[in-house]
Design a protein around this motif. Structure first.
Motif, mmCIF file in Angstrom:
data_model
loop_
_atom_site.group_PDB
_atom_site.id
_atom_site.type_symbol
_atom_site.label_atom_id
_atom_site.label_comp_id
_atom_site.label_asym_id
_atom_site.label_seq_id
_atom_site.Cartn_x
_atom_site.Cartn_y
_atom_site.Cartn_z
ATOM 1 N N GLN A 194 0.819 -1.208 0.000
ATOM 2 C CA GLN A 194 0.000 0.000 0.000
ATOM 3 C C GLN A 194 0.858 1.265 0.000
ATOM 4 N N GLN A 195 1.981 1.216 0.675
ATOM 5 C CA GLN A 195 2.896 2.356 0.669
ATOM 6 C C GLN A 195 3.429 2.606 -0.741
ATOM 7 N N MET A 196 3.782 1.525 -1.448
ATOM 8 C CA MET A 196 4.297 1.647 -2.811
ATOM 9 C C MET A 196 3.219 2.179 -3.759
ATOM 10 N N LEU A 197 2.001 1.684 -3.613
ATOM 11 C CA LEU A 197 0.902 2.132 -4.466
ATOM 12 C C LEU A 197 0.591 3.605 -4.228
ATOM 13 N N ARG A 198 0.588 3.987 -2.962
ATOM 14 C CA ARG A 198 0.292 5.377 -2.635
ATOM 15 C C ARG A 198 1.359 6.310 -3.214
ATOM 16 N N ALA A 199 2.625 5.875 -3.150
ATOM 17 C CA ALA A 199 3.723 6.684 -3.685
ATOM 18 C C ALA A 199 3.594 6.849 -5.199
ATOM 19 N N LYS A 200 3.122 5.807 -5.879
ATOM 20 C CA LYS A 200 2.941 5.907 -7.338
ATOM 21 C C LYS A 200 1.830 6.894 -7.688
#
Length: 502
Positions: A354-360
């Protein structure tokens, strides 16, 4: 390696020795090739809209809330390449020989009356003679005539109308009022120019500004901005040693349009439309030009609002392991894949995913018009694999592609479209904060080119291009637009094409 004089020269330009050392290392080691997954096509990577969908995008733009908008026009440099063939033709004539009938200079002299810059008072009546060909080229290029050989494209007369002629910058003003007008009736334009051309641009603007403001019921706010000298890069010789002038000084060169990311970063507007100075057409094509620019604007704002919605939903989550969080992450992962061609690498935990998706999601947005490839020059749209393991949509130049790699060359052959530099950008985040654009540049996406200085060969370093590596870490959407919206003037004879004739 650097003398005391070198250090003073470097400091005076606003550079540092550390920056120069990094540039020299790029010359020695080169840049990594882009890892191409495949071409972006209508099957995957390029959105092809129906007329109804295009209408919806236009409506969305017309009714959207926007915290300021601006037209950004790269217009630096002289039009030397535009007249390269004409200079060659003039030299032939000055050397006492005539031009072949099919030579560019001969065609220009033969068709001189069709150019907007032609006046009988200056050029006289056309004749089929070497003397007239020499006169026509000399008056067009030289200071005793129009001086176009050392002028920027923006001030060259492109189009003739019944009661006026218009320069390229004048046509950008006409375009701007049609699709980039603010609610208060203003139009903001930022034009990147070279300092030595400021007076020419100011004169060209003064000639039409008041007239156009009355005609179109608009107020223009035009800002001229310069490419920072500190973004120039050092040149080297064939042994990758700093290139020195006959006076023994280091030679620095403008590092391509990628340096303009710093100029764009200073624009305080949420939505910016980018289009090169030479890509304008006669006003007869304004309806199709404006329609599809509004389509790109509408698609950008729809993408913005969808991304903002996801980010706000992430903010409302109670934790990464709740059913709502997992469902949202699945939804976002599917959206990134299907709409933006972003396939994410595997995460070690649900929280990391979720952290990676939010950053994208939380990145600048660009929507790029793409036209079908019919032999015109331009960067191509591809899906590439990035350093972080995720795929993305990128615009690549041929020099960024490994010609020895069969897979990459096959992908280039299968490409169906190219980028005409017709972009819409959203520069603010979902809380209204401005993105720091230089933080989203891929520094490894530059390239090395061969140039010359006073007859001596050298190697030059091009920074990651404005719409290439400088926007590598952006959320990108490619949308097909009609070829009629792309009408660049790369050489002066392009002005004879139908799009530039009344």
């Amino acid at each position: 390696m650097f003398s005391k004089n070198d250090l003073q020269q470097i400091a005076a330009r606003g550079n540092s020795v550390n920056e120069i050392d990094k540039q020299l290392e790029h010359f020695r080691s080169g840049f990594p090739w882009m890892k191409i997954v495949g071409p972006a096509t209508p099957e995957r990577g390029i959105l092809v809209l129906t007329e109804g969908e295009a209408d919806e995008a236009v409506k969305y733009y017309d009714s959207a809330a926007i915290a300021g908008k601006c037209k950004f026009v790269p217009a630096s440099g002289a039009a030397s390449r535009m007249f390269k063939d004409m200079f060659a033709g003039l030299k032939t004539l000055e050397d006492g020989a005539d031009l072949a009938p099919d030579a560019p200079g001969a065609k220009l002299a033969r068709e001189i009356e069709r150019f907007a810059f032609y006046t009988p008072e200056m050029f006289g009546k056309p004749e089929d003679s070497a003397a007239f060909r020499k006169k026509a080229l000399s008056l067009m290029l030289g200071k005793e005539g129009l001086g176009y050989g050392s002028s920027p494209k923006g001030v060259i007369k492109f189009h003739r109308y019944a009661d006026e002629v218009r320069t390229a910058i004048a046509e950008h003003l006409v375009e701007a009022q049609e699709y980039m007008r603010n609610a208060d009736g203003t139009c903001d334009l930022v034009v990147t120019i070279s300092p030595e051309h400021k007076a020419l641009f100011e004169a060209a603007l003064a000639e039409v500004k008041d007239k156009f403001e009355k005609r179109y019921g608009v107020r223009y706010n035009v800002t001229f901005t310069y490419q920072d000298k500190a973004t120039d890069t050092i040149a080297v010789d064939d042994k990758n040693k700093p290139f020195r002038t006959d006076a023994g000084e280091l030679l620095f060169r403008p590092a391509g349009h990628g340096a303009l990311i710093h100029n764009l970063n200073k624009v305080d507007a949420e939505v910016v439309s980018i289009k090169n100075i030479d890509n304008v057409a006669h006003e007869k094509l304004l309806p199709v030009t404006a329609r599809y620019k509004k389509v790109l604007l509408g698609e950008a704002l729809m993408l913005r609002d969808r991304i903002f919605s996801y980010l706000r939903r992430f903010d409302e989550l109670k934790g990464p392991d709740t059913p709502e969080a997992v469902q949202l992450a699945n939804e976002v992962e599917s959206f990134l894949d299907k709409v933006l061609c972003i396939q994410m690498p595997l995460a070690r935990s649900e929280a990391e995913r979720q952290q990676m998706l939010r950053a994208k999601l939380d990145r600048p947005i660009r929507v790029c018009g793409m036209v079908k490839n019919e032999g015109e020059p331009g960067g191509g749209p591809f899906i590439i694999a990035g350093k972080d393991g995720a795929t993305s949509l990128q615009i690549l130049e041929s020099v960024q592609v490994n010609k020895e790699d069969k897979g990459s060359m096959d992908a280039m052959k299968r490409a169906t479209h190219f980028n005409p530099v017709d972009l819409v950008c959203c520069l603010k985040g979902y809380k209204g904060e401005k993105f720091d654009l230089p933080a989203h540049v891929d520094e490894e996406a530059g390239f090395i080119s061969s140039k010359s200085f006073e007859g001596r060969e050298l190697k030059a370093l091009e920074l990651p291009g404005l719409w290439n590596g400088a926007m590598s870490d952006w959320n990108t959407l490619f949308v097909e637009v009609p070829l009629e919206t792309f009408n660049p003037v790369k050489v002066v004879l392009d002005l004879l094409r139908p799009a530039h004739q009344g």
